[in-house]
Design a protein around this motif. Structure first.
Motif, mmCIF file in Angstrom:
data_model
loop_
_atom_site.group_PDB
_atom_site.id
_atom_site.type_symbol
_atom_site.label_atom_id
_atom_site.label_comp_id
_atom_site.label_asym_id
_atom_site.label_seq_id
_atom_site.Cartn_x
_atom_site.Cartn_y
_atom_site.Cartn_z
ATOM 1 N N HIS A 387 0.848 -1.187 0.000
ATOM 2 C CA HIS A 387 0.000 0.000 0.000
ATOM 3 C C HIS A 387 0.883 1.235 0.000
ATOM 4 C CE1 HIS A 387 0.827 -0.504 4.362
ATOM 5 N NE2 HIS A 387 0.837 0.803 4.342
ATOM 6 N N SER A 388 0.267 2.388 -0.179
ATOM 7 C CA SER A 388 1.038 3.630 -0.186
ATOM 8 C C SER A 388 0.768 4.415 1.090
ATOM 9 C CB SER A 388 0.647 4.493 -1.385
ATOM 10 O OG SER A 388 0.816 3.779 -2.577
ATOM 11 N N ILE A 389 1.692 5.312 1.394
ATOM 12 C CA ILE A 389 1.467 6.282 2.478
ATOM 13 C C ILE A 389 0.685 7.447 1.863
ATOM 14 C CG2 ILE A 389 2.639 7.922 4.037
ATOM 15 C CD1 ILE A 389 2.965 4.929 4.811
ATOM 16 N N ILE A 390 -0.271 7.982 2.613
ATOM 17 C CA ILE A 390 -1.060 9.093 2.095
ATOM 18 C C ILE A 390 -0.156 10.316 1.965
ATOM 19 C CG2 ILE A 390 -3.010 10.629 2.568
ATOM 20 C CD1 ILE A 390 -4.327 8.171 3.977
ATOM 21 N N GLY A 391 -0.053 10.834 0.743
ATOM 22 C CA GLY A 391 0.874 11.923 0.459
ATOM 23 C C GLY A 391 0.179 13.273 0.424
ATOM 24 N N ILE A 392 0.718 14.150 -0.377
ATOM 25 C CA ILE A 392 0.222 15.535 -0.389
ATOM 26 C C ILE A 392 -0.066 15.964 -1.835
ATOM 27 C CG2 ILE A 392 2.559 16.560 -0.509
ATOM 28 C CD1 ILE A 392 -0.031 17.938 1.891
ATOM 29 N N ASP A 393 -0.927 16.983 -1.977
ATOM 30 C CA ASP A 393 -1.231 17.571 -3.281
ATOM 31 C C ASP A 393 -1.877 16.581 -4.261
ATOM 32 O OD1 ASP A 393 -0.245 19.860 -2.213
ATOM 33 O OD2 ASP A 393 1.701 19.764 -3.221
#
Lengths: 596, 596
Positions: A387-393
């Protein structure tokens, strides 16, 4: 690994004297989710999407799946020796053409017994002609060494307080719907139809709270076939009271074959296997197809009664409260610099928040929490491992649902994290506009879902974009989150929308590799008014979760939808706030403030 | 009178040994309009609507028609001894049920030879079982004393400059569409398909500029069967050049029955009569149905080529100029106190104004000019004998169309005369909104009309009103104003919209006894853009006639539609003004001024 399994399978195919094998991704009950025992497609290919069919010849192998799973299948099939066949894409061969190109006249195509419905079998048989399509014994029993066994668990009674109608009145309505004059035996394989009819629920299948069961009805009797050891005292009492005869799951075949030949057998062709059909006729009876799309029970079950509808409304409050806490959790964790949650943690968090309610029974489908490009995969599912880490933009898309004992939920919210582009704002505005347009629809009785679909899809089309899935699926009452027979999609479906039907409303835009947007509420069809022209229906929105208003471009959104959204948000606050503590209530107040 | 005719007919029925007679309102070419010779329904009943079927038994008689004609039929059938059966109204018996209730097993139902298509005959035959349905000779030849004969007139050639494609390339495309491998004879009964294929036009039928003809094609030859005396020198040359063999209309039956039995016969089941079908097989050939909805020729004909589209654009200018003069004429006559025109005078006026153009060939359907309550009858037609004077404080609805040699028009405008109520203003705003919503639609290839219908109908539904007719019908190129196979209606029609198709866009509201509103433009489907998602289409509005802006409620209408209307009006002025004299130009300038 997959290549080695393919070789094992091919050896077994040669022994069974078949030159091709079709492997559908279902079980003998034709539901959406299946036990591990039946996940032959996944075992063989590594592909774990919920819809995929494999065809294997002695030389080649290919998997057919739809657009929801293209990206996932491409990754999971890599190196498997199994080719990906993209369904509904121009130029993709059908399974029949593909097999016919590879086999010679006189060669046989096999399919494991019980895994194709009568209608699917007939269609495939027709398409494969002049090749012969045959049912074979379960070939995977020998080639799949550590195959999980079929599990079964105690069955629960759904109290009248939740069901709202007794088994006997449901039975009477089913018999009336069947409308047969003579003696008949009505055969039911689909577990959710059985769960609805007998007011029972189970835990045999993930996400779908149904027991593995068969049932058979006559005008005056009901017989339920359940697995050994699943009959609790409570259930025993309940079935006795409702005069339901209980028999063992494995006795079903004998029962339907030895039932008096004078009585005709009735089943829905898409809900009974070829094998069960053959067995049911082996005693000399004749067959009469249940021609209602999905079968008569599915049609009755789709129309929720007042108790079920109240249950849904209650479930929406419970769910809304969990969503508020979840959205606030995401927001705060994003604010804490350096500690954004991963998609998997977020998915676990909302489940935990839901579980705070005593009425929570589990998830209604695998949670989708997808950040950025992940959200462009309509059925992306984060796992603990991947899974991914929740990022930005970019957007965070959360599509999750729960089973409450009083109702089932299915909600999607897309929120902007950080700064997003003008294109993203426009697309978000259009998707939300489409969702609201459908929710505001008013239409006369007799309207089909395909007529309304454009209301949700039109704004997306206006940006020369489109989504490949349906706009709306029926939703079960503490049953399957995807339930027929109605739908709101581009494809024609003759089933008309009726008061009491609950359907999702979920337009979307997916920009592969960049972002995905989907907004989803559940909507209840109900009578609006009746006059000399017609009886008109409208939708009541059931879901109670705030939308992110930041990305909305006001001019594009338009006055009508601003009014709708403000009213919706006021209602969300009004209905949820009594169940929220100060901080959460203040947060929701802010999030549901009017926009102009 | 009608009762007396019924008795005559019943005597003839007894002679023919039939206990019931079905009288459809068609001719052997299955077009919309028919010669007086075939108006048996009207002769028998007095009902002159374009769609009505009568069933007569030895005791009873009834006429089935649709909602467009309920009021008219009620009036015209009064005292005829023929009961009105309102189609699609709950409780109305079908023709089959009605007859079956009145006949005994073993009794025969007759229908005049050639008047039912193969598909309609089969359906009715099935529905009437166990009664026998038989074709009989034309029973009306004996009972209808002063029956008009079938008339036929010289056939004209449509120059390539208007048709845009030669007969031979059309023939090649038709053969490719038929897609048959072996030898075949393709049989065509429908006059407009024949007119299109051979680039000819006729005057045998009112409103539809077609000749009465049959045709038969093989892979390499074309044969046209026309009436004696209709072949001009020009046509003779044209057909010679295109290598079309000409035979007599009455030789068609012999030709199709004696054609080599080795060749299969192909026809569209809904465009060939049972009789022609039987004749075509009498020589021993087999039959293969043309399964394209409407037949392969209708599908090719529906997609207009560039020349035809340019012709339509030109026709719209000619028509728009006539409309401007007409609308101004109405306005000025209303202003002259004491001298308002009658509906009949107004209808004649617009025809005269159109006839000022050299390219005008006639009306494309019977003109509808309807004031007030008359406009609530969707197919009201004023006649010289029976019509109203245009009054005050209500709507005037004008729905007329013309045949120009370069294209066909069909336009409806509703204008407010004097003061109208708030409800009328609201309804007008909603109808016009619906028309514009459909005109603005953008959608991917593969979209069917039934998916778009709600765009026009939705605003009408929002007021809990509805109209019972379709939203859009195809329009022929200097051919039938109602042309298939595409449609935009509530009913599913699998034909997808394609670039080059021209369709009407005509939502409406009818308030029986009070007023009627309909707004109608013709719209052309064309490619908008192509990207990774799909190929998208949009509509170009072809019609160029100003709308009455006075009744529009701005807030309800909304910004998007105001913008559309202002742009449309600017275009109308831009395109028409070069053809208008000072007074008319000034008037149009005023009528097309921006609203805000």
């Amino acid at each position: 690994m997959a290549v080695y399994k393919l070789e094992l399978l091919r050896k077994a195919m040669i022994e069974k004297e078949i030159s091709a094998l079709v492997i559908p991704s279902g079980d003998p009950h034709f539901g959406e989710y299946i036990q591990a025992h039946y996940k032959c497609v996944e075992w063989l290919s590594g592909f774990n999407g919920s819809a995929g069919t494999i065809a294997v010849t002695l030389k080649d192998a290919a998997l057919w799946t739809d657009s929801r799973f293209f990206v996932q299948a491409e990754a999971q099939l890599s190196g498997s020796g199994i080719e990906l066949m993209k369904m509904k894409i121009p130029g993709t061969e059908g399974i029949d053409t593909w097999i016919k190109k590879r086999l010679k006249r006189g060669e046989r195509v096999g399919v494991v017994k019980e895994l194709l419905s009568l209608s699917d079998f007939s269609m495939l048989q027709q398409d494969l002609m002049p090749l012969e399509l045959v049912e074979i014994d379960d070939i995977f029993q020998t080639v799949w060494k550590s195959r999980p066994v079929v599990e079964s668990y105690t069955i629960n009674v759904l109290d009248d307080v939740y069901a709202g109608e007794s088994v006997s009145t449901k039975h009477a309505r089913v018999v009336a719907e069947i409308g047969e004059e003579g003696d008949f035996l009505y055969i039911i394989s689909s577990c959710d139809d059985i769960a609805w009819l007998f007011n029972i629920r189970g835990t045999d299948i993930e996400f779908n709270p149904v027991p593995l069961a068969y049932a058979a009805l006559t005008r005056s009797s009901m017989t339920l076939f359940i697995k050994n050891g699943t009959l609790s005292d409570e259930l025993n009492l309940h079935l006795k009271k409702e005069k339901v005869r209980v028999m063992d799951y494995d006795e079903f075949d004998t029962f339907i074959s030895t039932y008096p030949a004078a009585s005709i057998r009735i089943a829905s062709k898409d809900k009974i296997s070829l094998n069960k059909y053959n067995i049911s006729l082996s005693g000399g009876a004749s067959f009469s197809a249940d021609t209602k799309r999905g079968g008569v029970i599915a049609n009755l079950k789709a129309i929720k009664n007042e108790t079920e509808i109240s249950g849904f409304r209650k479930a929406m409050i419970l769910d809304g409260v969990a969503w508020v806490k979840y959205l606030r959790f995401i927001e705060e964790r994003i604010k804490e610099s350096g500690n954004p949650p991963g998609e998997w943690e977020a998915a676990a968090k909302i489940a935990l928040l839901r579980a705070e309610s005593d009425l929570y029974m589990g998830e209604s489908f695998a949670p989708i929490v997808a950040f950025g490009a992940n959200a462009a995969l309509p059925h992306y599912e984060p796992s603990e491992a991947v899974h991914s880490i929740i990022g930005i933009d970019n957007f965070l898309l959360t599509d999750t649902g729960a089973q409450y004992i009083c109702g089932t939920t299915d909600t999607t919210r897309t929120i902007a994290i950080g700064e997003i582009t003008e294109e993203q704002k426009r697309d978000y505005t259009l998707v939300l506009s489409g969702m609201i347009n459908l929710a505001m629809a008013r239409f006369p009785s007799g309207t089909r879902g395909a007529q309304l679909d454009i209301l949700a899809r039109g704004p997306v089309f206006s940006a020369a974009k489109m989504y490949m899935h349906g706009t709306g699926h029926g939703v079960g009452h503490y049953l399957c989150v995807h339930e027929g027979p109605q739908s709101i999609r581009m494809e024609e479906n003759p089933v008309v929308l009726k008061p009491g039907m609950i359907t999702s409303d979920e337009p979307a835009i997916y920009e592969e590799g960049r972002y995905g947007i989907r907004c989803e509420n559940l909507i209840l069809c109900k009578e609006w008014c009746k006059n000399k022209f017609a009886t008109f229906y409208e939708f009541e929105t059931l879901t109670l979760v705030p939308f992110d208003t930041k990305p909305i471009i006001r001019d594009l959104f338009g006055k009508e939808r601003i009014t709708w959204l403000n009213e919706y948000h006021r209602r969300v606050f009004r209905e949820l706030s009594p169940y929220l503590k100060n901080d959460d209530r203040e947060w929701l107040k802010l999030k549901t403030a009017d926009i102009d």
